[in-house]
Design an enzyme around this catalytic site. Structure first.
Site, PDB file in Angstrom:
ATOM      1  N   ASN A 296      27.575 -22.575  -3.289  1.00  0.00           N
ATOM      2  CA  ASN A 296      28.324 -23.869  -3.214  1.00  0.00           C
ATOM      3  C   ASN A 296      27.609 -24.958  -2.355  1.00  0.00           C
ATOM      4  OD1 ASN A 296      30.133 -23.316  -5.349  1.00  0.00           O
ATOM      5  ND2 ASN A 296      31.927 -23.025  -3.953  1.00  0.00           N
TER       6      ASN A 296
ATOM      7  N   HIS B 246       0.927  -1.400  -0.049  1.00  0.00           N
ATOM      8  CA  HIS B 246      -0.041  -0.005  -0.094  1.00  0.00           C
ATOM      9  C   HIS B 246       0.999   1.298  -0.206  1.00  0.00           C
ATOM     10  CE1 HIS B 246      -3.664   1.938   0.696  1.00  0.00           C
ATOM     11  NE2 HIS B 246      -3.143   2.907   1.473  1.00  0.00           N
TER      12      HIS B 246
ATOM     13  N   GLU C  25      -2.525  -6.050  -5.348  1.00  0.00           N
ATOM     14  CA  GLU C  25      -3.094  -6.037  -4.138  1.00  0.00           C
ATOM     15  C   GLU C  25      -4.712  -6.517  -4.332  1.00  0.00           C
ATOM     16  OE1 GLU C  25      -2.410  -2.311  -1.205  1.00  0.00           O
ATOM     17  OE2 GLU C  25      -2.994  -1.652  -3.184  1.00  0.00           O
TER      18      GLU C  25
END
Length: 693
Positions: free
Chosen positions: A419, A46, A68
């Site tokens: 890794n 918002h 939204e």
């Protein structure tokens, strides 16, 4: 002092909101029933939407509004967030970030595809009514009896529009709860010449005829609760009034005066007096905070933090460094004279300079948690791409490091975590066959250790395959076949440029450009890296880092006519080189309380001229578990060291990490502890080879 570009301020604030949004979405994947996480994500969305519209980022506001709307069913609790939905929501977050930071690199087709995916994941057999249908829900028929509703009095603070909130949007959201009758109160509107165009002067009186609880109303105003006064009182069972035009959708863009007039007139004709009888059993519920307390809270928030450009902190640190150098010169001049008043002033300035240095360095300190948070998304995406369930655990987020160290540490940690997941964590079938849990685990931790910070990356995978590493090293000609090496020495080949044990080249690994970058970066930060592993149980990589790269405490020594600085954090103790040590028949070892410690003669290393001092001193330094002695002619004492980088012409001189300016204006080189320890180890290995021969 030039004012900062408002759009740049918005980008900085949006960056912080993206971190909050991403963290909430990732946590939501682990805790899908946590209502606070959903609210946190919506608050961030918002704010981005409102601020974006205010600063002219219309595409951001439009896309975020659709985001939204599509995610609204999660907020209402109608569906639970799945991992697939979280992944699409994260992609939507990335698209919004791209719209803000580099709008030229985005394409509307990508945004539409993301929104289509969002709508598909939140849709069901009985989809929620579209926004327009909800807003225009038919009112109650005249004469129909309806259960109690709510009477609301809304008064927003004048600056609410500047913060990106639009009261009309909130009233529209309120209309979704049920039939709603709104009367704007215009008493507070000033004359035109006194009006501030960015201030809000209207208040609203609202009667909501809906069977909803107070929490549903709170949800509508959850983002502006600190910027408004909301008074709620329940309506008793009433006869619903005839339908009136109540609220127009935003796409009609009405003028407020034109919209307000028919609403006021229509409501005035209704039996309002009957619509709000008060009962003693139902007192008013007020959400109005005490004005004085609210103002105090705002003042506290206003002085709690100040946003300062990083360049200004760097400039301040440079000035403090110059001040420390000037203070050292003053102290040296005062010590050479006999004037007590000058000495007192020098001591006072030294105390103030030291305090200013600590304060400035403290202002540059950043919690390492700001860095750790970035890797949650990395682990989430790698876990999905490699089909390896991985739990990511962090600790020590409050540990502070210089901001420059934080910036330099990001890339090495990315390589280490990639890794660990790609090479370390086994696939699900292998883990099950070895009796392990299906989910792997990556632990990222930070802890203070003296004047250093230890950052560890630990996994519970299969550990390092020493035999494969050795075979690869022999294949590349790094060692001779059959050479006698310890496991620790074999593991060091992982840091060799171009070295990789991956059998195939993929987007993640196989090119051998990961671990050598890690080691080079850490050593450039005057740090060291330790590697430990247990077959079948996992690997731990420990990074040992100084707190700062700007000013350090150093030990000033003399070797011949030259003076050098050793970082004090690496110094364990100082001992005198005895006659027995001098008669060690070429074996450069010290006997320190029963432990043999190799030592280097700095006179030989620096090619110092002249005869050595009669009573030479040995400084015992350490990095990790390794200890080495450095033999010098004299230990001068402690020295506040302002680190200056060496020029590119000296890049091949590996035993020095920088330089500093002493009190008399001469330069002193700073010794690189990690390189000296490596040099001592190589000399010991050569000695062993010669003795074996």
């Amino acid at each position: 002092m030039s004012a900062m570009d408002p759009t740049e301020i918005f980008r900085q604030e949006a960056s912080e909101l993206f971190e909050v949004l991403e963290g909430a979405l990732l946590d939501l994947g682990q805790r899908p029933d946590d209502r606070e996480l959903v609210d946190s994500a919506f608050r961030a969305l918002h704010t981005i939407k409102g601020s974006g519209a205010m600063f002219g980022f219309d595409k951001v506001a439009s896309f975020t509004h659709e985001f939204e709307t599509a995610f609204d069913r999660v907020r209402k609790g109608e569906i639970k967030p799945t991992q697939e939905l979280i992944s699409v929501a994260l992609a939507a977050k990335d698209y919004i970030r791209a719209l803000i930071e580099d709008p030229q690199s985005t394409d509307d087709i990508i945004g539409e595809a993301i929104l289509d995916d969002l709508r598909r994941f939140v849709s069901s057999d009985q989809p929620a009514a579209p926004l327009a249908e909800i807003a225009e829900a038919p009112p109650l028929a005249p004469g129909e009896r309806k259960q109690a509703g709510w009477h609301l009095c809304l008064e927003f603070e004048s600056h609410v529009l500047r913060n990106g909130s639009n009261p009309l949007d909130l009233l529209e959201d309120l209309c979704k709860l049920g039939p709603c009758f709104v009367v704007p109160i215009t008493d507070g509107i000033p004359f035109l010449d006194e009006m501030e165009p960015e201030d809000c002067y209207l208040k609203w009186d609202v009667k909501l005829h809906a069977a909803c609880d107070k929490d549903a109303i709170d949800d509508v105003f959850m983002f502006v609760q600190d910027e408004m006064k909301l008074t709620l009182s329940p309506l008793e069972e009433v006869e619903a009034p005839a339908p009136v035009p109540l609220f127009q959708l935003p796409d009609e863009e009405p003028v407020i005066a034109e919209m307000a007039a028919p609403v006021v007139a229509a409501v005035a004709e209704q039996p309002v007096a009957k619509a709000e009888p008060q009962s003693e059993a139902k007192p008013e519920i007020k959400r109005e905070a005490a004005p004085a307390r609210r103002e105090d809270a705002k003042q506290e928030r206003g002085i709690a933090t100040v946003r300062v450009q990083a360049e200004r902190l760097d400039e301040l640190m440079d000035r403090v460094g110059e001040l420390v150098i000037a203070q050292a010169r003053l102290t040296q001049l005062a010590a050479s004279g006999s004037d007590l008043s000058i000495k007192m002033i020098a001591e006072e300035i030294e105390r103030l300079a030291s305090s200013l240095r600590d304060t400035t360095m403290g202002a540059r300190m950043v919690p390492i948690g700001s860095l750790f948070g970035r890797f949650r998304r990395l682990v989430h995406d790698l876990s999905r791409d490699l089909s390896k369930p991985v739990e990511f655990v962090t600790s020590g987020e409050d540990t502070e490091l210089d901001k420059t160290m934080i910036e330099c540490l990001a890339d090495p940690l990315v390589h280490l975590i990639r890794n660990a997941i790609d090479h370390g964590i086994e696939d699900t079938a292998t883990r099950a066959a070895n009796g392990k849990t299906e989910q792997g685990r990556i632990e990222l931790a930070a802890v203070h250790s003296g004047a250093q910070v230890l950052v560890t990356v630990k996994d519970n995978g299969g550990g390092l395959n020493t035999a494969r590493i050795r075979a690869k090293a022999e294949e590349q000609g790094l060692i001779a076949a059959g050479a006698v090496l310890t496991d620790h020495e074999i593991h060091q080949f992982l840091f060799h440029p171009g070295f990789s044990t991956a059998q195939t080249i993929s987007a993640l690994s196989g090119r051998g450009v990961g671990m050598d970058v890690v080691k080079r970066t850490i050593e450039n930060m005057r740090g060291s890296i330790d590697l430990s592993t247990r077959s079948g149980q996992g690997t731990t990589v420990t990074l040992r880092l100084p707190l700062t790269l700007a000013i350090i405490e150093g030990l000033l020594i003399r070797v011949g006519a030259g003076r050098y600085i050793i970082p004090l954090s690496a110094v364990e103790e100082c001992v005198e080189l005895t006659d027995e040590d001098e008669r060690s028949r070429g074996r450069n070892f010290l006997n320190v309380r029963g432990n043999l410690v190799p030592f280097l003669r700095l006179r030989e290393l620096m090619s110092a001229s002249g005869a050595p001092d009669r009573h030479q001193k040995t400084i015992i330094i350490s990095t990790g578990e390794t200890r080495v002695g450095l033999v010098a002619d004299q230990i001068i004492g402690n020295h506040q060291t302002v680190i200056k980088s060496l020029s590119k012409l000296h890049s091949d001189v590996t035993i020095f990490s920088g330089a500093t300016i002493l009190g008399d204006g001469t330069a002193a080189l700073i010794l690189d502890v990690a390189q000296l320890v490596s040099l001592a180890q190589s000399k010991v290995e050569k000695q062993h080879i010669n003795e074996a021969a």
